[in-house]
Design a protein around this motif. Sequence first.
Motif: not given
Length: 457
Positions: A294-323
């Motif tokens: 039932y989980y969704v990623t930010p990319y599936e909700l059209d939040y990919g435009r919001i995701v920025k890797f210019d800082h450390d945050f919870i879940g960053k490594d997982a999102l970078q791996k998805m990309e």
Amino acid sequence: MAKNLEEAIAEAGNPVELLWESQTPPAVVPRVVQEFSNWRDEQLAWRRTAVLFDQSHHMADLNIKGPDALKLIRDTAVNSVENFPVDVAKQYVAVGPSGHVIGDNILFHLEEDEYQAVGIPPSINWLHYHVETGGYDVEIWRDDNSLYRQGDPVLYRYQIQGPGAMDVITAASGQEPPKLKFFHMTRLTIAGKEVRALRHGMAGEPGLEMWGPWEDQEAVHSALLEAGQQFGLTQVGGRAYHTNALESGWLPRPLPAIYSGEELRGYREWLTDRAYETTAPLGGSFHSENIEDYYVTPYELDYGRIVKFDHDFIGKDALQKMEQNGETGRRKKVTLVWNGDDTAEAFGSIFKPGPKAKFINLPMSLYDTFHFDRVEQDGRTVGVSTWTGYSANEQSMLSLAVIDADLAEPGTELTVVWGEDTPSSKVQVEDHEQVSIRVTVQPAPLTEQARTAYRQD
């Protein structure tokens, strides 16, 4: 007796069982008149004239102030905060360690080192937990929605939107509001009261969201209604309110990705037995024993435009791996336009002898807080349909869905399965048979105005 979410999951056996059998009613807009006129005309008004939404009662506010306020936000948000001046807001999006969405809210930068998060509980709880456990040098105050709080809200919150919104606001304030970019803020004077305002618009039409201390609400509300008389201002009640997301394309209630993973055990133990995440009902024709389905990623909700890797945050490594693995484009958020004949036949089954389809409430048709219906092509599941209801503007049943990207082309015909094939004991679920309803894929947001110009002016 369970004292927190972790214990409640253990008692139920698994998180799906806990939520699937929840006896809590689905979330509603409390303390707001259900219909001021009728929900059809209220929907039509936000495209034709102007409407007033009362947002004072159904959301939680978390005010965060102190030298570590921005650090807290940076550590927990997928958003960049490198350019976040006072009098600007952001759509704050939080993910868990796995990179799946926990929730979102509107985050207002009110003063130097002071921010306010406004939204439904999942992302508010997530921020609150990290304040209490993360050692941040901040002070907070929290005001929950009117189902939970005792007494009146701390703040009123109104939104004026529609083609005539700025005319109403000009008349109420006695001067033309400054031209604002999307999600920028200003201050106005209405009825002698200072009002803070955000350039916003929840159904894709221009407008302002306005707020101030609760003791000013009657004066400001009366002034807005009086000013709006000449412009056809319509108050929107609780029944129509949630349907504006069907047209604006914002998916309000993704299931928060907190129910699995040892890393989140402490958070589940922090959430009480009465927390939104513990009690909110789950339902629909999509059923899996694995909560992670039932989980969704930010990319599936059209939040990919919001995701920025210019800082450390919870879940960053997982999102970078998805990309890096090319996983960000597998599924896409779309609007599904339901076939009128199929919908009418399902609804009309209540007037005929024999099996009945699951009752279709109007205008919002959800019978749970977290809703997931199967989207199929030739009997194969290709996605999930979530936020569902009727739009008088489109004269159609609509739902927001996340589907396989190769089927997201506008005009693609698919099928939504309506009703539960894993019957629950939820009191709002009567005996029924599942039905298949043809749907046509369209963009989300549905209207061109909401997709383009409205965020740019």
